[in-house]
Design a protein around this motif. Sequence first.
Motif, mmCIF file in Angstrom:
data_model
loop_
_atom_site.group_PDB
_atom_site.id
_atom_site.type_symbol
_atom_site.label_atom_id
_atom_site.label_comp_id
_atom_site.label_asym_id
_atom_site.label_seq_id
_atom_site.Cartn_x
_atom_site.Cartn_y
_atom_site.Cartn_z
ATOM 1 N N LYS A 188 -6.362 -3.047 -3.911
ATOM 2 C CA LYS A 188 -7.177 -1.708 -4.325
ATOM 3 C C LYS A 188 -7.249 -1.687 -5.799
ATOM 4 C CE LYS A 188 -7.221 3.209 -3.693
ATOM 5 N NZ LYS A 188 -6.386 4.362 -3.062
ATOM 6 N N ASP A 216 -1.805 -1.841 -6.095
ATOM 7 C CA ASP A 216 -2.015 -0.957 -5.152
ATOM 8 C C ASP A 216 -2.833 -1.838 -4.013
ATOM 9 O OD1 ASP A 216 -0.976 1.554 -5.601
ATOM 10 O OD2 ASP A 216 -2.499 1.605 -7.263
ATOM 11 N N ILE A 271 -4.123 -2.065 0.280
ATOM 12 C CA ILE A 271 -4.735 -1.565 1.520
ATOM 13 C C ILE A 271 -4.719 -2.395 2.686
ATOM 14 C CG2 ILE A 271 -6.659 -0.483 2.497
ATOM 15 C CD1 ILE A 271 -7.784 0.106 -0.296
ATOM 16 N N SER A 314 -3.340 3.218 2.618
ATOM 17 C CA SER A 314 -2.975 2.769 1.493
ATOM 18 C C SER A 314 -1.744 3.307 0.620
ATOM 19 C CB SER A 314 -4.233 2.733 0.383
ATOM 20 O OG SER A 314 -4.430 4.030 0.147
#
Length: 257
Positions: free
Chosen positions: A71, A81, A83, A169
């Motif tokens: 992400k 990050d 998902i 997420s």
Amino acid sequence: MNTPFIFIFIFFFILFLSYTEATKCRSKGLNIKSPFTLSPHHNNDPNFNLYCQNTNTTMIHFPFYGNLVVKSISYNTRKLDLIDPKSCVHEVFLNLNLSLTPFRYYYVVKNYTYLNCSVPINGNSIPCLSGYGHHVYTVKPSVNVPDSCRAIKTVEIPFGYSSYLSDSSFGLGLTWELPKRDDEDGDDGFEEERTWVHLTTKKVPMIAGLVVLAAVAMVMKMKILYTKKMLVSNEDMENQFSEDLLAQQHKIPQALG
């Protein structure tokens, strides 16, 4: 091509390369920079290899688990990050083995036990892991396991299941470590990542050196050209003086006659 212009061309070419190291899956995609690399397809490298799926989605592959969508990447805070494309964060928590990678959870983790129960118990079951006749929960390890349940696994994860935290997420934030170089004296095991600050502190001295080199080359070239011009000018003056002197010598006998 004039020598100074060659040095200028080399300087701007190196400067261009310095500012275009980042690669992307698409024109508006994530900037992929060191320590990450970008490949056309995924491989079994559990480290920093990313790849493009359908040419526009940045992905990372984890051994013994599978693929997750990238992400965002913060190089300053070392945060990755992710998902889950299957929209089941707790399946990732339950099966992802970060011990085989340079990554660990960005958030503080605690031990939670996953229970598989044949009948509902108090609390919210995890929808994406539950089904007809079985209900999956996350509980603290100190909880007594009911007879209708069996423990699946106890793992260190950022949080247990909550219906308020069921985003695909949330919680899938990772940070990373780099192996300490042989010439490093620090004990934190971290290597400085390449950010714009890194570019400033590491590459500007090199670029400045190239500028100085180009400037010195230009000055030397101009000095050589000026010296040659002066030599030619002096030679022309000497030739003209010799011609004038010979002409005067020819005029003297004619005047005496």
